[in-house]
Design a protein around this motif. Structure first.
Motif, mmCIF file in Angstrom:
data_model
loop_
_atom_site.group_PDB
_atom_site.id
_atom_site.type_symbol
_atom_site.label_atom_id
_atom_site.label_comp_id
_atom_site.label_asym_id
_atom_site.label_seq_id
_atom_site.Cartn_x
_atom_site.Cartn_y
_atom_site.Cartn_z
ATOM 1 N N GLU A 23 67.431 64.692 78.124
ATOM 2 C CA GLU A 23 67.562 63.695 79.192
ATOM 3 C C GLU A 23 67.808 62.300 78.615
ATOM 4 O O GLU A 23 68.615 61.552 79.140
ATOM 5 C CB GLU A 23 66.301 63.672 80.057
ATOM 6 C CG GLU A 23 66.139 64.877 80.943
ATOM 7 C CD GLU A 23 67.156 64.920 82.070
ATOM 8 O OE1 GLU A 23 67.407 63.876 82.700
ATOM 9 O OE2 GLU A 23 67.699 66.008 82.320
ATOM 10 N N LEU A 24 67.100 61.957 77.539
ATOM 11 C CA LEU A 24 67.285 60.647 76.920
ATOM 12 C C LEU A 24 68.657 60.556 76.269
ATOM 13 O O LEU A 24 69.353 59.539 76.384
ATOM 14 C CB LEU A 24 66.196 60.377 75.883
ATOM 15 C CG LEU A 24 64.839 59.999 76.449
ATOM 16 C CD1 LEU A 24 63.806 59.886 75.323
ATOM 17 C CD2 LEU A 24 64.899 58.724 77.233
ATOM 18 N N LYS A 25 69.056 61.619 75.578
ATOM 19 C CA LYS A 25 70.366 61.610 74.935
ATOM 20 C C LYS A 25 71.466 61.455 75.970
ATOM 21 O O LYS A 25 72.415 60.700 75.768
ATOM 22 C CB LYS A 25 70.581 62.888 74.110
ATOM 23 C CG LYS A 25 69.764 62.892 72.844
ATOM 24 C CD LYS A 25 70.116 63.957 71.839
ATOM 25 C CE LYS A 25 70.527 65.285 72.324
ATOM 26 N NZ LYS A 25 70.607 66.327 71.306
ATOM 27 N N ALA A 26 71.342 62.142 77.088
ATOM 28 C CA ALA A 26 72.356 62.049 78.153
ATOM 29 C C ALA A 26 72.406 60.643 78.723
ATOM 30 O O ALA A 26 73.497 60.124 79.012
ATOM 31 C CB ALA A 26 72.037 63.059 79.259
ATOM 32 N N LEU A 27 71.265 60.000 78.848
ATOM 33 C CA LEU A 27 71.216 58.635 79.362
ATOM 34 C C LEU A 27 71.966 57.686 78.444
ATOM 35 O O LEU A 27 72.812 56.913 78.872
ATOM 36 C CB LEU A 27 69.758 58.168 79.503
ATOM 37 C CG LEU A 27 69.556 56.721 79.933
ATOM 38 C CD1 LEU A 27 70.029 56.516 81.369
ATOM 39 C CD2 LEU A 27 68.104 56.341 79.776
#
Length: 176
Positions: free
Chosen positions: A165-169
């Motif tokens: 989720e953080l990487k996608a953000l």
């Protein structure tokens, strides 16, 4: 056993305290530690209301003190569950001070805390899911997974490479 989901609003706790001399520092401001103590109680109550079980504090996110709360002012703490994972529950809190003489409210701070629900043997137990209804509740619900991944990375329980989720953000910001 399947637990029935509950709405975020069902967990809402509003706690009110009066700032007395024993609660203040030498500047006449509410001590940060006292406020954190009250916030911990309000958040735990919201979690217990949500899962009908005892809970323990697992983490406290950044608490920034925007505006001091003065001696004789009233503290209002609003705590509401934003998301429930398997055994952990994230709570969002808002804190306001209120001058009861001049009759105005001002924002003091806000924070997120995470709790773990316990069974009668003191072991982590499953908690009901959250149903986010309002736009604000949906926004807090959606951000909870990223905040959880960040907490897990900072505590050494997750590798940054595993925080999808953080990487996608961040990937979206780089591409955009």
């Amino acid at each position: 056993m399947t637990l029935s989901p509950k709405t975020a609003h069902e967990s809402l706790i509003n706690m009110t305290e009066l700032v007395l001399p024993n609660d203040t520092n030498t500047f006449g401001n509410l001590m940060g530690g006292r406020l954190m103590y009250w916030m911990d109680i309000a958040a735990a109550l919201a979690c217990m209301k949500h899962c009908a079980a005892p809970v323990v504090t697992a983490s406290v996110d950044n608490i920034s003190f925007e505006t001091p709360i003065k001696l004789g002012n009233v503290v209002h703490i609003e705590a509401k569950v934003t998301r429930a994972f398997n055994t952990s529950i994230e709570v969002h809190m808002r804190v306001w001070g209120e001058d009861p003489v001049l009759q105005y409210r001002y924002k003091s701070n806000e924070a997120f805390m995470t709790f773990v629900a316990l069974d009668p043997n003191g072991k982590a137990r499953s908690v009901p899911a959250i149903i986010a209804e309002s736009e604000e509740e949906k926004k807090l619900f959606d951000g909870a997974l990223r905040r959880r991944q960040l907490r897990l990375i900072l505590s050494g329980k997750m590798k940054p490479a595993d925080a999808g989720e953080l990487k996608a953000l961040f990937a979206g910001e780089i591409e955009g």
